[in-house]
Design a protein around this motif. Structure first.
Motif, mmCIF file in Angstrom:
data_model
loop_
_atom_site.group_PDB
_atom_site.id
_atom_site.type_symbol
_atom_site.label_atom_id
_atom_site.label_comp_id
_atom_site.label_asym_id
_atom_site.label_seq_id
_atom_site.Cartn_x
_atom_site.Cartn_y
_atom_site.Cartn_z
ATOM 1 N N ASN A 146 2.495 23.686 -12.739
ATOM 2 C CA ASN A 146 3.250 22.527 -13.242
ATOM 3 C C ASN A 146 2.895 22.086 -14.657
ATOM 4 O O ASN A 146 3.744 22.097 -15.552
ATOM 5 C CB ASN A 146 3.037 21.335 -12.301
ATOM 6 N N ILE A 147 1.662 21.648 -14.842
ATOM 7 C CA ILE A 147 1.304 21.084 -16.149
ATOM 8 C C ILE A 147 1.429 22.156 -17.254
ATOM 9 O O ILE A 147 1.984 21.873 -18.321
ATOM 10 C CB ILE A 147 -0.112 20.460 -16.128
ATOM 11 N N PRO A 148 0.978 23.404 -17.002
ATOM 12 C CA PRO A 148 1.183 24.418 -18.047
ATOM 13 C C PRO A 148 2.666 24.631 -18.386
ATOM 14 O O PRO A 148 3.015 24.771 -19.556
ATOM 15 C CB PRO A 148 0.562 25.680 -17.434
ATOM 16 N N ALA A 149 3.546 24.622 -17.369
ATOM 17 C CA ALA A 149 4.978 24.840 -17.651
ATOM 18 C C ALA A 149 5.531 23.696 -18.504
ATOM 19 O O ALA A 149 6.304 23.921 -19.441
ATOM 20 C CB ALA A 149 5.759 24.948 -16.341
ATOM 21 N N ILE A 150 5.111 22.468 -18.176
ATOM 22 C CA ILE A 150 5.603 21.311 -18.944
ATOM 23 C C ILE A 150 5.011 21.336 -20.358
ATOM 24 O O ILE A 150 5.688 21.023 -21.338
ATOM 25 C CB ILE A 150 5.262 20.005 -18.192
ATOM 26 N N THR A 151 3.765 21.769 -20.465
ATOM 27 C CA THR A 151 3.125 21.866 -21.784
ATOM 28 C C THR A 151 3.844 22.903 -22.659
ATOM 29 O O THR A 151 4.131 22.657 -23.835
ATOM 30 C CB THR A 151 1.626 22.229 -21.637
ATOM 31 N N ARG A 152 4.138 24.072 -22.059
ATOM 32 C CA ARG A 152 4.863 25.115 -22.811
ATOM 33 C C ARG A 152 6.223 24.600 -23.273
ATOM 34 O O ARG A 152 6.607 24.787 -24.430
ATOM 35 C CB ARG A 152 5.136 26.321 -21.898
#
Ligand SMILES: NC(=O)c1ccc[n+]([C@@H]2O[C@H](COP(=O)([O-])OP(=O)(O)OC[C@H]3O[C@@H](n4cnc5c(N)ncnc54)[C@H](OP(=O)(O)O)[C@@H]3O)[C@@H](O)[C@H]2O)c1
Length: 350
Positions: free
Chosen positions: A189-195
Motif C-alpha cells: 500500500n504505502i509504497p504504491a501510494i508513494t510511487r
C-alpha cells in the motif's frame, strides 16, 4: 535430536514470506530452531537469491498441482506457512491436498497456516456484521452467508477438515516497514501510494477517511512464529473453523498518514505541496496506484473493527503502535527510494 518437523514457507521471494524466513532463521533458540526450514520460490533468480541463506529452496509454481505434491512428499513437509497468494483458491487447494497426502503416507499430523486478507472483514470488503473478534465461533458461518465474497477462508477450513490437515488462518491488514527478505523488501500500500505521488508530484487521499487495521512486518512475522512454536510444541491452539488469528496491531488513520506522507515528500522535494489533495475519482486512483479497481474502495477507505484475541492468547504481543507507525512515514518514503528495485507482481495474477 532429530528434527521433529519439516516446515515449508511459500512466497519467500516476497515481502511477507521473505521477512518471515529471515525472522525464523535468525532465531538462536526456541522450538523453531529444531525445525528444518524449506523455502519455496518461483523463478531461477529468486531461488538463487534465497539459496544464499543456506537452506533448501524448492523451485515451485504453486499453481501447479503436481509440482506442489511432489515437493511436499519428497521433502516430507509437515507444516506449510503460505504467504504467496492470499486470495487464490488454487494455490491453497494444492497445498492443503498435498499435506493431506503427506499425512496419509506418513501417518503424521500436518498443519497449514494460511495468509488471508483482513479487508474482507470491513464493510467495504463485503463484511456486513460490524465488529468481529477472531475468537468468535460464528466467523466461518458468517463467511458462508456472505458466499462469493469470502470463498478462500471457507475453502481453507473445509478442505483442511476433509483432508485431515489442521488449518490456521492469519487475516493480514496493511503491512508496513522494511522487509528483511532476500528479494522483494517492500510492502504493497504505502509504497504504491508513494510511487504514484512521485509520478504525479502530489500526494492524493480518498474523499472519505478510513481507519483500517495495520501491522509492522516484524509484528506479523512474530505472529506466524508464535503459531508455529505452538504447533512444534504440540500444544492445542484454535484451528480449523476456529483458527483465525487477526494480525492486527493498531489502526491506520489514512488521512493522517497521507498528510505525513505529503510533509515528508515535500521536504524531500518529491511533491509540490506539503498537504494531500483528494483523488479526482476511484478510477484515476486505480490507474496511478496499480490497485485493481474492484478493491480500491476497500484498500483506500475501509475501516473494519477487528479484535485480535487468539494471537494474544498464545503469547503474541505486537510491539508497534499507531504513534510509532505515524512517526515512521518518512522511513517508508526512504524505503521506497532505497529498495524499489524488484517488480511488483501481486496483482498480475488477478
Ligand atoms: N503486504 C501487504 O500489505 C498485505 C496485506 C494483506 C494481505 N497480503 C497478502 O499476502 C500475500 C503476500 O503479500 P506480499 O506483500 O508478501 O506480496 P509479494 O511481495 O508479492 O509476495 C508474494 C510472493 O509469492 C510469489 N508467488 C506468486 N505466485 C506464485 C506462484 N504461482 N508460485 C510460486 N510463487 C508465487 C511471488 O513471486 P513472484 O515475485 O514471482 O511473483 C512473490 O514472491 C499476498 O497474497 C497479499 O495479497 C499482503
Amino acid at each position: 535430536m532429530a528434527s521433529p518437523y519439516n516446515v515449508l514457507i511459500t512466497g519467500t521471494s516476497g515481502f511477507i514470506g521473505g521477512s518471515l524466513l529471515a525472522d525464523l532463521l535468525s532465531r538462536t533458540d526456541g522450538p523453531i530452531k529444531n525445525a528444518k526450514i524449506f523455502a519455496a520460490a518461483r523463478s531461477d533468480e529468486q531461488v538463487e537469491s534465497v539459496s544464499k541463506l543456506g537452506i533448501n529452496v524448492l523451485q515451485i509454481d504453486l499453481m501447479d498441482e503436481k509440482s506442489v505434491l511432489n515437493a511436499v512428499l519428497k521433502n516430507e513437509i509437515d507444516i506449510i506457512v503460505h504467504t504467496a497468494g492470499a486470495i487464490l483458491p488454487q494455490m491453497a487447494t494444492n497445498l492443503i491436498k498435498s499435506l493431506g497426502e503427506r499425512r496419509r503416507a506418513s501417518g503424521t499430523e500436518t498443519h497449514y497456516i494460511h495468509t488471508s486478507v483482513a479487508t474482507m472483514f470491513s464493510e467495504e470488503g463485503g463484511w456486513p456484521y460490524g465488529q468481529v473478534k477472531d475468537s468468535d465461533d460464528s466467523i466461518l458461518e458468517k463467511e458462508k452467508e456472505i458466499g462469493e465474497a469470502n470463498p478462500i477462508n471457507v475453502l481453507v477450513a473445509e478442505l483442511g477438515k476433509a483432508e485431515g490437515v489442521t488449518t490456521y488462518n492469519v487475516p493480514v491488514p496493511t503491512v508496513y516497514g522494511r522487509g528483511t527478505g532476500e528479494w522483494r523488501k517492500l510492502s504493497v500500500n504505502i509504497p504504491a501510494i508513494t510511487r504514484a505521488s512521485m509520478k504525479l508530484k502530489t500526494v492524493y487521499k480518498f474523499e472519505k477517511d478510513g481507519h483500517p487495521p495495520a501491522i509492522h512486518i516484524s509484528d506479523l512475522t512474530a505472529l506466524y512464529a508464535a503459531i508455529l512454536e505452538k504447533i512444534i510444541l504440540k500444544e492445542t491452539i484454535p484451528s480449523g473453523e476456529k483458527g483465525y488469528y487477526f494480525a492486527m496491531a493498531h489502526k491506520s488513520p489514512w488521512w493522517e498518514v497521507m498528510e505525513r506522507l505529503a510533509q515528508s515528500m515535500h521536504a524531500r522535494g518529491l511533491v509540490s505541496e506539503p498537504t494531500a489533495k483528494v483523488w479526482p475519482s476511484y478510477e484515476v486512483a486505480a490507474e496511478h496506484t496499480g490497485f485493481p479497481l474492484i478493491f480500491i474502495r476497500a484498500i483506500g477507505t475501509s475501516n473494519g473493527d477487528l479484535v485480535p484475541v487468539n494471537g494474544p492468547k498464545i503469547g503474541w504481543q505486537p510491539k508497534w503502535t499507531e504513534k510509532m507507525y505515524l512517526d515512521s512515514i518518512d522511513d517508508e518514503v526512504q524505503a521506497v527510494l532505497d529498495l524499489d528495485t524488484v517488480k511488483m507482481t501481486l496483482w498480475d495474477s488477478l
